[in-house]
Scaffold this motif. Structure first.
Motif, mmCIF file in Angstrom:
data_model
loop_
_atom_site.group_PDB
_atom_site.id
_atom_site.type_symbol
_atom_site.label_atom_id
_atom_site.label_comp_id
_atom_site.label_asym_id
_atom_site.label_seq_id
_atom_site.Cartn_x
_atom_site.Cartn_y
_atom_site.Cartn_z
ATOM 1 N N MET A 1 0.847 -1.203 0.000
ATOM 2 C CA MET A 1 0.000 0.000 0.000
ATOM 3 C C MET A 1 0.879 1.248 0.000
ATOM 4 N N GLY A 2 0.585 2.213 -0.900
ATOM 5 C CA GLY A 2 1.395 3.417 -1.011
ATOM 6 C C GLY A 2 1.181 4.386 0.134
ATOM 7 N N VAL A 3 2.036 5.364 0.191
ATOM 8 C CA VAL A 3 1.931 6.396 1.216
ATOM 9 C C VAL A 3 0.776 7.340 0.885
ATOM 10 N N VAL A 4 -0.062 7.599 1.871
ATOM 11 C CA VAL A 4 -1.195 8.499 1.690
ATOM 12 C C VAL A 4 -0.834 9.879 2.237
ATOM 13 N N ILE A 5 -0.929 10.881 1.410
ATOM 14 C CA ILE A 5 -0.625 12.240 1.843
ATOM 15 C C ILE A 5 -1.941 13.007 1.940
ATOM 16 N N VAL A 6 -2.256 13.484 3.106
ATOM 17 C CA VAL A 6 -3.490 14.229 3.331
ATOM 18 C C VAL A 6 -3.137 15.684 3.589
ATOM 19 N N ARG A 7 -3.778 16.564 2.872
ATOM 20 C CA ARG A 7 -3.458 17.987 2.989
ATOM 21 C C ARG A 7 -4.212 18.609 4.158
ATOM 22 N N TYR A 8 -3.449 19.169 5.072
ATOM 23 C CA TYR A 8 -4.045 19.880 6.210
ATOM 24 C C TYR A 8 -4.044 21.371 5.929
ATOM 25 N N SER A 9 -5.126 22.037 6.259
ATOM 26 C CA SER A 9 -5.213 23.490 6.126
ATOM 27 C C SER A 9 -6.288 23.995 7.075
ATOM 28 N N ILE A 10 -6.437 25.301 7.104
ATOM 29 C CA ILE A 10 -7.462 25.884 7.967
ATOM 30 C C ILE A 10 -8.859 25.456 7.538
ATOM 31 N N PHE A 11 -9.007 24.987 6.299
ATOM 32 C CA PHE A 11 -10.309 24.601 5.783
ATOM 33 C C PHE A 11 -10.813 23.291 6.392
ATOM 34 N N VAL A 12 -9.956 22.543 7.074
ATOM 35 C CA VAL A 12 -10.420 21.340 7.774
ATOM 36 C C VAL A 12 -10.547 21.612 9.269
ATOM 37 N N ARG A 13 -10.602 22.885 9.626
ATOM 38 C CA ARG A 13 -10.778 23.280 11.031
ATOM 39 C C ARG A 13 -12.093 24.032 11.192
ATOM 40 N N PRO A 14 -13.224 23.306 11.275
ATOM 41 C CA PRO A 14 -14.516 23.991 11.443
ATOM 42 C C PRO A 14 -14.564 24.908 12.655
ATOM 43 N N ASP A 15 -13.793 24.562 13.703
ATOM 44 C CA ASP A 15 -13.793 25.402 14.893
ATOM 45 C C ASP A 15 -13.263 26.795 14.575
ATOM 46 N N LEU A 16 -12.210 26.869 13.750
ATOM 47 C CA LEU A 16 -11.662 28.171 13.369
ATOM 48 C C LEU A 16 -12.516 28.850 12.305
ATOM 49 N N MET A 17 -13.031 28.064 11.380
ATOM 50 C CA MET A 17 -13.860 28.634 10.314
ATOM 51 C C MET A 17 -15.106 29.300 10.889
ATOM 52 N N GLN A 18 -15.694 28.690 11.897
ATOM 53 C CA GLN A 18 -16.904 29.266 12.481
ATOM 54 C C GLN A 18 -16.600 30.550 13.256
ATOM 55 N N VAL A 19 -15.409 30.654 13.823
ATOM 56 C CA VAL A 19 -15.004 31.907 14.477
ATOM 57 C C VAL A 19 -14.929 33.019 13.433
ATOM 58 N N PHE A 20 -14.335 32.709 12.287
ATOM 59 C CA PHE A 20 -14.235 33.686 11.192
ATOM 60 C C PHE A 20 -15.625 34.133 10.742
ATOM 61 N N TRP A 21 -16.515 33.175 10.487
ATOM 62 C CA TRP A 21 -17.853 33.522 9.996
ATOM 63 C C TRP A 21 -18.671 34.286 11.037
ATOM 64 N N ALA A 22 -18.490 33.926 12.294
ATOM 65 C CA ALA A 22 -19.212 34.641 13.357
ATOM 66 C C ALA A 22 -18.792 36.106 13.390
ATOM 67 N N ARG A 23 -17.502 36.365 13.223
ATOM 68 C CA ARG A 23 -17.034 37.745 13.253
ATOM 69 C C ARG A 23 -17.497 38.511 12.005
ATOM 70 N N MET A 24 -17.538 37.843 10.849
ATOM 71 C CA MET A 24 -18.020 38.503 9.639
ATOM 72 C C MET A 24 -19.487 38.899 9.800
ATOM 73 N N GLN A 25 -20.289 37.995 10.368
ATOM 74 C CA GLN A 25 -21.704 38.310 10.558
ATOM 75 C C GLN A 25 -21.925 39.314 11.682
ATOM 76 N N ALA A 26 -20.920 39.455 12.561
ATOM 77 C CA ALA A 26 -21.028 40.459 13.632
ATOM 78 C C ALA A 26 -20.678 41.850 13.133
ATOM 79 N N GLY A 27 -20.226 41.957 11.881
ATOM 80 C CA GLY A 27 -19.932 43.268 11.320
ATOM 81 C C GLY A 27 -18.471 43.561 11.108
ATOM 82 N N ASP A 28 -17.584 42.580 11.401
ATOM 83 C CA ASP A 28 -16.153 42.810 11.203
ATOM 84 C C ASP A 28 -15.813 42.830 9.716
#
Length: 389
Positions: A1-28
């Motif tokens: 079985m070959g090596v599996v490379i999984v790309r990590y980024s902020i887009f797989v962090r719903p906890d951080l993404m929701q902080v961003f969206w909450a601030r955008m909807q708060a008027g930031d």
């Protein structure tokens, strides 16, 4: 079985993404929202584009059942230290069976268990997208597309469907479903170019805000009306005007400073973006290169990049004032200079590619131009006289 490379980024962090969206909807603004999650304005802009301006449901009201990224980091560290499953579970507050399942599922052959890979794998595995109604119901999709082409609003379409098909709930759809099918690419139901038929014609949906929700751009700013009269008649040198020229996609910028009496120009190097922190540091450093006699006042636009103007004022020992909204003529010298600078930095180009040396060269060339307002003397000639006094 070959090596599996999984790309990590902020887009797989719903906890951080929701902080961003909450601030955008708060008027930031984007630059303020990304500061909370320690990322760049460029990434914030991409988050908005990828989601079509629609806040995702995923990650809201997390109950703690799923392992967090911090827990996965601790698991990886303890695993390297050779601790047992029970010891790791006790340390992170999880059962040994949870730790065992986590290590088994998210172990990458050839790499082992790493928090970044594990989190990306878990994020991908947890995605269970429900097919959009407009994707599976071709009759309904065709009807919605025809009505959009007639410039019906999503609310009008949804209301009319209930009138035309009172006994067929399968032909009913909510306005929000239509909006999300238009703007959220992952749904793949309606083509995004149909947004051109909407009243706004926007390709990206703006986060909704209540009336009056947007907060002031600059806290406690001092209006230009309070600037000393000596700055208005240009008789006393040392009063400056400043602004940013913005690059392609609002993702890069160069700061500009122009002295009102001499037209002498200085440029701020901002290769990593123009958040308030970055502008604060660059602007303070640049102003501090001037002698005290040329540090009387600075007048700026009401851009969020000057959110830390009080710190700049104290550290650089200069008074700072702000123009009225939509009043560029109150910084006329700076506006004219920005127009000249576009000969070197055309609109629609990436400004981050220019080095500090490039900016110094452009400023030097601009300051060596004779100006009609100065009886065809050069800004460099006038500023040198002041520096020698």
């Amino acid at each position: 079985m070959g090596v599996v490379i999984v790309r990590y980024s902020i887009f797989v962090r719903p906890d951080l993404m929701q902080v961003f969206w909450a601030r955008m909807q708060a008027g930031d603004f984007i630059s303020e929202a990304v500061e909370l999650i320690k990322t760049s304005r460029r990434t914030g802009h991409r988050i908005l584009l990828d989601a079509g301006g629609v806040r995702p449901r995923r990650g809201r009201d997390l109950k703690g059942r799923c392992l967090s990224f911090a827990e996965r980091e601790e698991i990886a560290l303890l695993r390297i230290q050779g601790q047992t499953l029970r010891e790791i579970g006790a340390a992170v507050g999880r059962s040994a069976s949870t730790i065992s399942r986590e290590l088994r599922r998210n172990h990458v052959v050839g790499i082992g268990y790493r928090a970044t890979n594990a989190h990306a794998l878990a994020f991908d595995r947890a995605a269970r997208p429900k097919p959009a109604k407009l994707h599976v119901n071709t009759e309904l999709r065709a009807k919605v597309e025809r009505d959009l082409a007639k410039k019906y609003s999503p609310e009008q379409i949804a209301g009319r469907l209930r009138v035309e098909f009172p006994d067929r709930e399968g032909m009913w759809v909510s306005p929000e479903t239509i909006y999300q099918s238009l703007y959220v690419q992952s749904r793949g139901a309606l083509k995004r170019d149909l947004t051109s038929y909407l009243r706004t014609g926007r390709a990206v949906r703006r986060p909704s805000r209540k009336v009056g929700q947007r907060k002031n751009r600059i806290p406690d700013m001092i209006n230009i009306s309070e600037r000393p009269a000596e700055a208005d008649d240009r008789a006393v040198p040392g009063h400056w005007e400043g602004d940013l020229i913005i690059g392609k996609g609002n993702l890069s910028a160069i700061g500009t400073l122009v002295e009102r009496t001499t037209n002498y120009t200085m440029l701020l190097h901002l290769p990593d973006g123009y958040t308030s922190d970055l502008v604060r540091d660059a602007l303070t450093a640049k102003i501090k290169t001037l002698p005290d006699s040329l540090r009387h006042s600075l007048t700026w636009d009401q851009g969020t990049e000057m959110g830390q103007w009080k710190t700049i004022s104290i550290d650089a020992d200069i008074d700072i004032y702000f123009c009225d909204p939509h009043s560029p003529w109150q910084r006329g010298t700076n506006e004219n200079t920005n127009g000249l600078l576009r000969q070197y930095f055309p609109k629609g180009t990436d400004l981050s590619i220019h080095s500090a040396e490039d900016l110094d060269w452009v400023a030097q060339e601009l300051n060596d131009r004779p100006r009609k307002r100065l009886a065809f003397t050069k800004p460099i000639e006038l500023i040198e006289k002041l520096l020698l006094q």
